[in-house]
Enzyme design. Structure first.
Site, PDB file in Angstrom:
ATOM      1  N   LYS A 276       0.836  -1.194   0.000  1.00 45.66           N
ATOM      2  CA  LYS A 276       0.000   0.000   0.000  1.00 45.66           C
ATOM      3  C   LYS A 276       0.875   1.249   0.000  1.00 45.66           C
ATOM      4  O   LYS A 276       2.009   1.210   0.480  1.00 45.66           O
ATOM      5  CB  LYS A 276      -0.860   0.015   1.282  1.00 45.66           C
ATOM      6  N   ARG A 350     -10.119 -11.777   2.173  1.00 41.93           N
ATOM      7  CA  ARG A 350     -10.966 -12.830   1.611  1.00 41.93           C
ATOM      8  C   ARG A 350     -10.232 -14.166   1.638  1.00 41.93           C
ATOM      9  O   ARG A 350     -10.867 -15.226   1.728  1.00 41.93           O
ATOM     10  CB  ARG A 350     -11.401 -12.445   0.193  1.00 41.93           C
TER      11      ARG A 350
END
Ligand code: BES
Ligand code: MN
Ligand code: ZN
Length: 500
Positions: A276, A350
């Site tokens: 990020k 996920r």
């Protein structure tokens, strides 16, 4: 801040609070207070154009003729519309300006409200609950603080004609507040202190309340075949954990099917090799918010001895880039046997949820599963901080969740699931890929999860926008919100208690 209960009386010190319905006159004790001050309260009401609307308040400092140091009038809204949320919010709003005001004590007078569904004992309890929720502070790392900013308020006395009834009504709410505080504490901790093993150690403490806590370490997780969760964890020096918390309160037999809550617990999300940008990366300390809610919820359910069988399962990992980190294009094998091509290591939530959902479903055969995850930035773009995203394969569960959300002020907005979105996960190299492209980000994330839940009634709450608040709300000081604890406690209380 402690909560105490007492009979209605004009207190000898501190702040005196009167919650008032819109358009109703002053109830008896408030009238007495007004007379003692020679009409100061009524004059203040007129001067401030106070009507008793929700969110309205007037404060009278150093009232003549009373020993209280101030009187606070707070609006509850129209009598017929006063619900638990209105009273909780009034409690939170009333207490906020008192917390560091120099006052040490406050007393609230819960007098009967004509035409209201709630009685005075309930009003006293709910007001105290709201005040308690708002009084939360995470200050353990402060070693110096200006005198003026330090909390001074030590006690709220909730006064009602039947203080014993108010105390009884407050007991389960106190347990819920403890659960909320547990979550807020976990979410607020910095990631050098809270990592998978230390999180698991904190969860273990719930065993004091009768929760059975199992902590699965890396070797157990490997033997279970949770390749997707392990892939996320492999770049970090901190080993992963899976924690299973079980509360058996229904008194049902061994075979009884529990309700299940599953949480994403990424104790820090750098993005991994798909790293990020540095600006704002500090927010990723609360990427364990879902796991924090599940832990706090289990504490609330056990604390109030809820008559339900519930399991909480949380996947705890740290997502780091390193020489051992997984690479974009790695293919991992999930516990379910399905394989996943990892095209973006930042779509890690996920991956671990795939394994934890599968594990919870196959081990416990739950009546339903609700997972909570700070899963996508795109849900924040869509819904902001006002609603969490709700995805589900079961309309009845949706209806119940949305209603529980309205009742607790933790609002949900349903988003779609559909075959066409599922197709966006097709991979050239494995059973699926872990990203669906830029479009419909929160939906493809949910579709990914659905591939691991089979036919079990399931709901996914994407809480990325509601886990950390940038500004104060009536019962939620800015910072960690614990969004989900009150909502799911309410869901259980309304529909899954005492019915085996
Ligand atoms: N933890 C983040 C999502 C997030 C973003 C939570 C902002 C709270 C605030 C999640 O793991 C993530 O990085 N999601 C990616 C998914 C993408 C790579 C498909 C995202 O939202 O950008
Ligand atoms: Mn991520
Ligand atoms: Zn994440």
């Amino acid at each position: 801040m402690d909560i105490a209960f007492a009979r209605l009386a004009l207190p000898p010190r501190g702040a005196l609070i009167f919650p008032l319905a819109e358009g109703a006159g002053l109830p008896p004790l408030a009238l007495r207070a007004d007379r003692a001050t020679g009409g100061q309260l009524k004059r203040a009401i007129a001067a401030a154009r106070f009507k008793g609307r929700k969110g309205q308040s007037v404060s009278v400092l150093a009232p003549a003729g009373l020993r209280a140091s101030r009187v606070l009038l707070v609006g509850l809204g129209k009598a017929a519309e006063i619900d638990s949320l209105a009273v909780e919010n009034a409690g939170g709003e009333a207490i906020a300006p008192l917390l560091a005001s120099g006052e040490r004590e406050a007393a609230v007078a819960a007098e009967p409200v004509k035409g209201a569904k709630l009685g005075p004992a309930e009003i006293a309890a709910l007001f105290a609950f709201g005040a308690r929720l708002r009084s939360y502070r995470f200050a353990k790392y402060r070693t110096k603080e200006e005198e003026e900013k330090k909390p001074t308020l030590a006690r709220l006395v909730a006064m009602a004609a039947d203080p014993a009834a108010a105390r009884r009504a407050f007991a389960p709410l106190a347990a819920v507040a403890e659960g909320v505080f547990e979550t807020r504490n976990l979410v607020s901790e910095p990631p050098n202190v809270l990592y998978p093993a230390s999180f698991a150690a904190e969860a273990r403490r719930l065993s004091r309340l009768g929760v059975r806590v199992e902590v699965l370490d890396r070797r157990r997780i490997e033997r279970l075949g949770m390749g997707a969760l392990l892939g996320v964890a492999q770049g970090s020096a901190r080993e992963p954990r899976v924690v299973v918390m079980r509360w058996r309160g229904a008194g049902a037999g061994r075979g009884a099917r529990p309700v299940a809550f599953i949480g994403k617990g990424v104790t820090f999300d750098t993005g991994g090799i798909s790293i990020k940008p540095s600006a704002g990366m500090e927010d990723m300390k609360w990427d364990m918010g879902g796991a924090g809610v599940v832990t706090g919820l289990m504490k609330a359910l056990a604390g109030r001895r809820a008559r339900v069988d519930a399991v909480g399962v949380i996947g705890l990992v740290e997502n780091m880039p390193s020489g051992t980190a997984q690479r974009p294009s790695d293919i991992v094998r999930t516990m379910s046997g399905q394989t996943v091509e990892v095209l973006n290591t930042d779509a890690e939530g996920r991956l671990l949820l795939a394994d934890v959902l599968y594990y919870a479903r196959t081990r416990f055969k739950p009546r339903f599963m609700v997972d909570l995850a700070t899963l996508t930035g795109a849900i924040v773009v869509a819904l902001g901080a006002e609603h969490a995203g709700l995805f589900s394969n079961d309309d009845r569960l949706v209806e119940r969740l949305i209603a529980a959300g309205k009742a607790t002020g933790e609002l949900l907005w349903r988003m779609p699931l559909a075959e066409a979105y599922d197709k966006m996960l097709e991979s050239d190299a494995a059973d699926m890929k872990n990203i669906g492209g830029r479009d419909a980000g929160p939906i493809t994330a949910a579709q990914f999860l659905q591939r691991f839940v089979d036919k079990t009634p399931w709901a996914h709450l994407d809480i990325a926008g509601v886990t950390w608040a940038k500004k104060d709300k009536p019962t939620v000081p800015k910072g960690a919100t614990a969004f989900g604890v009150r909502l799911l406690d309410r869901l259980v209380a309304e529909h899954y208690e005492g019915k085996g």
